[in-house]
Design a protein around this motif. Sequence first.
Motif, PDB file in Angstrom:
ATOM      1  N   VAL A 264       0.834  -1.196   0.000  1.00  0.00           N
ATOM      2  CA  VAL A 264       0.000   0.000   0.000  1.00  0.00           C
ATOM      3  C   VAL A 264       0.868   1.244   0.000  1.00  0.00           C
ATOM      4  CG1 VAL A 264      -1.713   1.291   1.287  1.00  0.00           C
ATOM      5  CG2 VAL A 264      -1.929  -1.179   1.104  1.00  0.00           C
ATOM      6  N   SER A 265       1.897   1.278   0.863  1.00  0.00           N
ATOM      7  CA  SER A 265       2.761   2.443   0.948  1.00  0.00           C
ATOM      8  C   SER A 265       3.512   2.670  -0.352  1.00  0.00           C
ATOM      9  CB  SER A 265       3.763   2.270   2.099  1.00  0.00           C
ATOM     10  OG  SER A 265       3.094   2.166   3.329  1.00  0.00           O
ATOM     11  N   ALA A 266       3.996   1.586  -0.956  1.00  0.00           N
ATOM     12  CA  ALA A 266       4.733   1.712  -2.211  1.00  0.00           C
ATOM     13  C   ALA A 266       3.815   2.227  -3.309  1.00  0.00           C
ATOM     14  CB  ALA A 266       5.345   0.370  -2.600  1.00  0.00           C
ATOM     15  N   ASP A 267       2.597   1.717  -3.367  1.00  0.00           N
ATOM     16  CA  ASP A 267       1.652   2.203  -4.361  1.00  0.00           C
ATOM     17  C   ASP A 267       1.318   3.668  -4.129  1.00  0.00           C
ATOM     18  OD1 ASP A 267       1.547  -0.164  -5.704  1.00  0.00           O
ATOM     19  OD2 ASP A 267      -0.387  -0.814  -4.904  1.00  0.00           O
TER      20      ASP A 267
ATOM     21  N   ALA B 131       2.965  14.757  -1.125  1.00  0.00           N
ATOM     22  CA  ALA B 131       2.442  13.411  -0.857  1.00  0.00           C
ATOM     23  C   ALA B 131       3.544  12.365  -1.053  1.00  0.00           C
ATOM     24  CB  ALA B 131       1.272  13.117  -1.785  1.00  0.00           C
ATOM     25  N   PHE B 132       4.402  12.592  -2.044  1.00  0.00           N
ATOM     26  CA  PHE B 132       5.508  11.657  -2.282  1.00  0.00           C
ATOM     27  C   PHE B 132       6.446  11.603  -1.080  1.00  0.00           C
ATOM     28  CE2 PHE B 132      10.043  11.567  -3.489  1.00  0.00           C
ATOM     29  CZ  PHE B 132      10.153  10.224  -3.791  1.00  0.00           C
TER      30      PHE B 132
ATOM     31  N   GLN C 288       8.523   8.848   3.765  1.00  0.00           N
ATOM     32  CA  GLN C 288       8.805   8.864   5.197  1.00  0.00           C
ATOM     33  C   GLN C 288       8.167   7.658   5.892  1.00  0.00           C
ATOM     34  OE1 GLN C 288       7.432  12.430   7.215  1.00  0.00           O
ATOM     35  NE2 GLN C 288       9.155  12.358   8.629  1.00  0.00           N
ATOM     36  N   LYS C 289       6.941   7.330   5.481  1.00  0.00           N
ATOM     37  CA  LYS C 289       6.269   6.162   6.048  1.00  0.00           C
ATOM     38  C   LYS C 289       7.013   4.882   5.679  1.00  0.00           C
ATOM     39  CE  LYS C 289       1.600   8.145   5.867  1.00  0.00           C
ATOM     40  NZ  LYS C 289       0.277   8.052   5.202  1.00  0.00           N
ATOM     41  N   ILE C 290       7.457   4.815   4.425  1.00  0.00           N
ATOM     42  CA  ILE C 290       8.178   3.630   3.964  1.00  0.00           C
ATOM     43  C   ILE C 290       9.477   3.464   4.723  1.00  0.00           C
ATOM     44  CG2 ILE C 290       9.410   2.668   1.960  1.00  0.00           C
ATOM     45  CD1 ILE C 290       7.146   3.988   0.244  1.00  0.00           C
TER      46      ILE C 290
END
Length: 345
Positions: free
Chosen positions: A215-218, A231-232, A237-239
């Motif tokens: 999901v994060s990668a998408d 947003a990128f 950062q989440k990844i």
Amino acid sequence: MAEIKSHEFEGFLQSAARNYRLFVIYGPDRGLVSERAAQIAGKTGVDLNDPFSLIKLDVGDLHNDAGRLLDEVNAIGLFGGEKLVWIRGAANEKGLVDSLQIIADNPPDASFVIVEAGDLKKGSGLRKVAETSRAVATIPCYSDDIRALNGLIDTELANENLRITPAARQILLELLGGDRIASRNEVRKLALYCRGQGTIEEDHVVDIIGDASAVSADDAVDAILKGDSEAFLNSMQKIASSKTPMFLVLQGCLRQFQLLDMMRTEMDEKRVPPAQVMQTLGRHLHFRRKPIVEQALKSWTAPAIAREMNRLQAAILQTRQRASLEDTIATQTLLATTLQSARKG
């Protein structure tokens, strides 16, 4: 013309490579280009540890000295013997094309030339010289298909006496491709992690190569396609906090651009609108992603997509060669792609 197809390469390497002096190795899979160039270099018999026998040049070295390739090929080695001139990063530079034409017309007796190039279009200068000369072996390198990836997995795991379950293999295949060196390194990493365990299970693949935080990668890839830098960066950062390898985001973005390339080619050749292409080549996409991909198809031209794929391929190779800089290389490359999307949008 001596074009070596992918399935012919191993046989060519073992039996016929030594019959040629000139090699042009090209294609979108930069890792495979590099790997095959190294295999060819090993078959020349030249001492690759001798700086007088091996001359490595970046194509930029030829920009201000168009005759340098001819000089290097024709120069007599300090201690005699054969020599290898190995050129990297080639495209269709006029100086290189002209020099290769001269060398192909009169092949050297004591020198080998290996040219590593990117994704050369049919009819481009470098391919035209190579493909019309009997003295040049041309070796195209396209992204590994399922058969090639399965062979790569089997070879690397056999070296560690490991087996892999069908379910684990399927997950692994989904995480590989795009760059041969990157794929090989990922399988070797998995084999090292599972050494002595006998069989590789699904959880081993997820643990060592990552669940890709799909999901994060998408989310990151979608932000790139939309040109939304904020947003990128939030997605990246989440990844990073989830410990997902940045390589997987790079690879996911490359796969998305490979799909765009296929779709755009279909649009241009058949003169159909993006919506129609989405119904065929894009039918497997999640419904939430379809509008984003369709908009990208409207914004990106085929040449621009090709340039971006080359940049992403180069970045993937760099992350494998300089693992300590993986996060930096991935983030900078993908941010540049995001900004390109923003301009086109």
